[in-house]
Every structure is written in structure tokens, then in C-alpha cells.
Design a protein around this motif. Structure first.
Motif, mmCIF file in Angstrom:
data_model
loop_
_atom_site.group_PDB
_atom_site.id
_atom_site.type_symbol
_atom_site.label_atom_id
_atom_site.label_comp_id
_atom_site.label_asym_id
_atom_site.label_seq_id
_atom_site.Cartn_x
_atom_site.Cartn_y
_atom_site.Cartn_z
ATOM 1 N N PHE A 83 0.823 -1.213 0.000
ATOM 2 C CA PHE A 83 0.000 0.000 0.000
ATOM 3 C C PHE A 83 0.856 1.261 0.000
ATOM 4 N N ILE A 84 1.993 1.232 0.701
ATOM 5 C CA ILE A 84 2.843 2.422 0.806
ATOM 6 C C ILE A 84 4.068 2.333 -0.095
ATOM 7 N N GLY A 85 4.145 1.311 -0.927
ATOM 8 C CA GLY A 85 5.273 1.198 -1.849
ATOM 9 C C GLY A 85 6.586 0.879 -1.185
ATOM 10 N N ALA A 86 6.543 0.169 -0.071
ATOM 11 C CA ALA A 86 7.778 -0.181 0.632
ATOM 12 C C ALA A 86 8.578 -1.172 -0.196
ATOM 13 N N PRO A 87 9.893 -0.968 -0.339
ATOM 14 C CA PRO A 87 10.709 -1.904 -1.113
ATOM 15 C C PRO A 87 10.701 -3.318 -0.554
ATOM 16 N N GLY A 88 10.505 -3.444 0.771
ATOM 17 C CA GLY A 88 10.504 -4.768 1.379
ATOM 18 C C GLY A 88 9.535 -4.855 2.537
ATOM 19 N N ARG A 89 8.926 -6.033 2.733
ATOM 20 C CA ARG A 89 7.974 -6.226 3.832
ATOM 21 C C ARG A 89 8.641 -6.081 5.190
ATOM 22 N N ASP A 90 9.935 -6.376 5.274
ATOM 23 C CA ASP A 90 10.636 -6.303 6.550
ATOM 24 C C ASP A 90 10.903 -4.870 6.985
ATOM 25 N N GLU A 91 10.571 -3.917 6.129
ATOM 26 C CA GLU A 91 10.716 -2.507 6.492
ATOM 27 C C GLU A 91 9.463 -1.958 7.173
ATOM 28 N N VAL A 92 8.443 -2.803 7.349
ATOM 29 C CA VAL A 92 7.193 -2.389 7.981
ATOM 30 C C VAL A 92 7.157 -2.917 9.411
ATOM 31 N N VAL A 93 7.204 -2.001 10.367
ATOM 32 C CA VAL A 93 7.149 -2.344 11.782
ATOM 33 C C VAL A 93 5.772 -1.983 12.314
ATOM 34 N N PHE A 94 5.100 -2.937 12.937
ATOM 35 C CA PHE A 94 3.827 -2.647 13.575
ATOM 36 C C PHE A 94 4.064 -2.078 14.973
ATOM 37 N N THR A 95 3.407 -0.968 15.250
ATOM 38 C CA THR A 95 3.437 -0.342 16.568
ATOM 39 C C THR A 95 1.991 -0.198 17.032
ATOM 40 N N LYS A 96 1.791 0.394 18.206
ATOM 41 C CA LYS A 96 0.396 0.541 18.629
ATOM 42 C C LYS A 96 -0.251 1.819 18.102
ATOM 43 N N ASN A 97 0.548 2.747 17.601
ATOM 44 C CA ASN A 97 0.037 3.984 17.000
ATOM 45 C C ASN A 97 1.207 4.756 16.406
ATOM 46 N N ALA A 98 0.914 5.893 15.785
ATOM 47 C CA ALA A 98 1.980 6.707 15.210
ATOM 48 C C ALA A 98 2.879 7.295 16.291
ATOM 49 N N SER A 99 2.309 7.614 17.439
ATOM 50 C CA SER A 99 3.118 8.174 18.528
ATOM 51 C C SER A 99 4.227 7.209 18.926
ATOM 52 N N GLU A 100 3.894 5.925 19.038
ATOM 53 C CA GLU A 100 4.919 4.946 19.391
ATOM 54 C C GLU A 100 5.961 4.837 18.286
#
Length: 420
Positions: A83-100
Motif C-alpha cells: 500500500f505504501i510502496g515499501a521496497p521490502g515487507r521487513d521494512e514495515v514495523v507494527f506499533t500501537k500507534n503513530a506516537s509509538e
């Protein structure tokens, strides 16, 4: 109201809450999506179905449910990355919100366990933000400056609600280590110019982070095309659930950063006197993650993709043009921020002379069922810049209509009569 293939009446049917009647038979007019968006039935049913049929902890169980839950959770990561055009899936970190997510990045600077020179910070080093930031993109950097002795500096805001870039070369200099700004202001609606700032950031060898909480839900955002180092956003503003946010970062930077939280799942191996850590992104996802929330975010990404982000942006642009004109015709009303829809998102913050925003918001809700946000919207320094304590903010999303803007305007006229 239909805009080409964009059928807002059909879209509204996907959001159960929009058909709700408020006490007294008032229809709900929800103009507060900048605060938190409503959720389509597709997201609600996906989350419910997972809890009813597939739920288990992820990454730890070898049984069927564990496999299904892990597959769905990691599948959501794949959806967000695409969805965001990230070159790799491992570059996506799940957090609890944007503040975190923002705090995670700030924690890495000046951290003695990080031996990467790009994250070294101490007296003489500088952090650059802007005067229009949400508190979530101010306070972590204040804490970092206090912790390390670095200096916090910021771009000022013009009277028109744009970043004042006249001092760019002096503000972003060889002492700058990180520039962190909003992609789109949550008060002004201003969409900030990334390219020129990023070019200067690269000249001085600094890093750049975007708080994209107000842009990712409303327009196509391609992190690779943007060229910045980090992007933070949250799920609950983009038709997804609360409790889930995202930090995207360049893989080599994430690999160099120390863990933010310690616990289960983020480890490789543990001894009594030391530990080694899992590779990114799991290094930053300690403990049981927000499993169902991540899956709900994946469903929201599916929904928004099916509608079309370019169509959503065009629809909101039309609403913004309409809203700017309609509100500008209200006697005395002052819009805070750009007066045109150019490089502007779909929200309008305003003041009504002699009437506190809290009174405006309460009467709009009580008499007209119009839900708006009132206060300083977690951007108090920006309000101080404009010499006002608070504003009323109407924010639009894919399910809003010009009829709802008309209801807002009628409500404001009524408020003026009440206090006249």
C-alpha cells in the motif's frame, strides 16, 4: 452525489455507523475523521471472523490456529508494505500507534547501545521539527534533546499556514542529525513540500522522518518515491481499528537501531547475562502484538485500495474546495490555514468571533448532529503562533458529502444567532 466512478452514496452504505440516528432523531453528520475515521463493515467483519474462527497467538504455536493467525498477521504486513510502496515487507514495523512509531525513532538517537554514527547525538547536535507539528512529533524530540544535550530547532509557519522555508539552509545545517515534520498538518491541512527539504537534508548528511498520519489515509503515498528515511502513520485514521500503527524505515537503518522494548518474540536467544535479537521488523515487536488490529488494518488497506486512493483524494479535494467557499461566506468566520485547496488536505479549522470553539462544537452536536473536533488538536504551539487558544475543526473523508458541509454551515449560522 457521484463523481465519475466514485459513488459516495454507495460508499456510505459500507459504514454502518453513518446510518445511525442520534438522540432526538438527529442524523449523524460525522466531520471528525482527522481525529479518527469510521470503519467499514468489511473491516469489522474481517476482525470478527478472525476472532471467531482463527484466533491464536502468532509466531509461537505449531498448531493449526497458530499457523492461520500468523499467516493473517504477516499477510497484513505484506498488504501495508504494498500500500505504501515499501521496497521490502521487513521494512514495515507494527506499533500501537503513530506516537509509538515516532518515539521508537527518537529513542535510537543518542542511545549508547547504538554504534552507528548517524544516530550519535549529544551537545552541539541539532534536531529540526516545525511549528505545525502534532504533540506526538514534538514531545519525543524535546525528551531526546533533554536526554542528550542536543538543540531542538524548528521551521516557523507563515500567516498563510505554510512552512517558512526562507531560512532552510541555516536551519538545516552540518549540525543537524534528524528532520522530522508532518507530511500534512492536522490543523492547517497544509501538505508540506518534501523534495526541497529532503535535498538539503541529504546535503548535510542528516536523516528525515515524515509523520504521515494525515496523508496516508487520504492520498497515495509511495515511501520509495518520497525518498525519506522513515514514515510513521496510524491505523485508526484510515478506516482501520485503533491500537495499530506503522513505522516504515529503510532496512539498513532499522537494522542499525537498538530494540525499543524488550520481551518475548523480539529475541533471537537469551542467556541470564545477555541476549541477541531477532532481525527487523520483529526486533521492534516485543510481546504479543495487536494481532486482530493488524489484520483489521490489512482489511482497511484492501478496502481503500478497492475504492482507489486517487479517487479518494479527488473526492476530498472537491469537498475542500466546496467547504472553503461555504465557510468563507459565513460572516466573521476565520479559516486558519491556506485559503485555497492547492497543496491542502480535506480539513478546515476555523474560529467564530466571540464564541469559544467548545460552545460551537457542543451546539453543532446537540442541535444538528454535526460531530466536529474542538480544542488545540494536540498542536498547541501552532495555536499559540496564531494567537488563539483553540479552533473548531471539520475534517472530511471518503464518505462525506457536500450536503454535510451545508449542515455544518447551517449549524454555524445558528450558533451565531444563539450568541448574537
Amino acid at each position: 452525489m457521484t463523481n465519475g466512478m466514485f459513488d459516495v452514496d454507495r460508499i456510505r452504505k459500507d459504514f454502518p455507523i453513518l446510518s445511525r440516528e442520534l438522540p432526538g432523531g438527529r442524523p449523524l453528520v460525522y466531520l471528525d475523521s482527522g481525529n479518527s475515521s469510521q470503519k467499514p463493515a468489511q473491516v469489522i467483519s474481517t476482525m470478527r471472523e478472525h476472532m471467531e474462527q482463527h484466533y491464536s497467538n502468532v509466531g509461537r504455536a505449531l498448531h493449526t490456529l497458530g499457523g492461520e493467525s500468523t499467516e493473517a498477521y504477516e499477510g497484513a504486513r505484506d498488504k501495508v508494505a504494498a500500500f505504501i510502496g515499501a521496497p521490502g515487507r521487513d521494512e514495515v514495523v507494527f506499533t500501537k500507534n503513530a506516537s509509538e512509531a515516532l518515539n521508537l525513532v527518537a529513542y535510537s538517537f543518542g542511545n549508547p547501545t547504538c554504534d552507528d554514527d548517524r544516530f550519535r547525538m549529544g551537545p552541539g547536535d541539532e534536531i529540526v521539527i516545525s511549528e505545525m507539528e502534532h504533540h506526538s512529533n514534538i514531545v519525543p524530540w524535546q525528551l531526546l534533546a533533554q536526554r542528550t544535550g542536543a538543540t531542538l530547532r524548528w521551521f516557523p509557519v507563515t500567516d498563510e499556514g505554510r512552512l517558512d522555508l526562507s531560512g532552510l539552509e541555516e536551519l538545516v545545517n552540518e549540525r543537524t542529525k534528524i528532520v522530522s515534520i508532518a507530511h500534512q498538518s492536522n490543523v492547517l491541512g497544509t501538505v508540506n513540500p518534501v523534495d526541497g527539504i529532503l535535498a538539503r537534508v541529504r546535503e548535510v548528511g542528516a536523516l528525515m522522518l515524515l509523520d504521515a498520519s494525515q496523508s496516508v489515509p487520504h492520498r497515495a503515498v509511495d515511501v520509495a518515491a518520497l525518498g525519506v528515511d522513515f514514515v510513521a502513520f496510524t491505523g485508526h485514521k484510515m478506516a482501520g481499528p485503533s491500537g495499530i500503527g506503522v513505522l516504515w524505515g529503510r532496512y539498513e537503518l532499522l537494522s542499525a537501531m537498538p530494540p525499543f522494548l524488550g520481551g518475548g518474540e523480539m529475541i533471537e536467544a537469551v542467556w541470564m547475562d545477555h541476549s541477541t535479537f531477532a532481525p527487523v521488523p520483529h526486533k521492534f515487536e516485543a510481546g504479543t502484538p495487536p494481532i486482530v488490529e493488524a489484520i483489521g488494518l490489512g482489511a482497511a488497506v484492501d478496502y481503500l485500495t478497492a475504492v482507489g486512493m486517487d479517487d479518494i483524494r479527488s473526492h476530498e479535494h472537491e469537498l475542500t474546495v466546496y467547504g472553503l467557499k461555504a465557510l468563507s461566506e459565513v460572516p466573521g468566520l476565520r479559516i486558519i490555514g491556506p485559503s485555497t485547496a492547492e497543496d491542502r488536505g480535506g480539513l478546515l479549522s476555523f474560529t467564530v468571533p466571540g464564541i469559544h470553539p467548545h460552545d460551537v462544537g457542543q451546539i453543532l452536536d446537540d442541535q444538528f448532529g454535526v460531530a466536529v473536533r474542538v480544542g488545540h488538536h494536540c498542536a498547541r504551539p501552532l495555536h499559540l503562533r496564531f494567537g488563539i487558544p483553540a479552533t473548531t475543526r471539520a475534517s472530511f473523508y471518503l464518505y462525506n458529502t457536500t450536503d454535510e458541509i451545508d449542515a455544518l454551515v447551517r449549524g454555524i449560522h445558528y450558533v451565531q444567532k444563539v450568541f448574537g
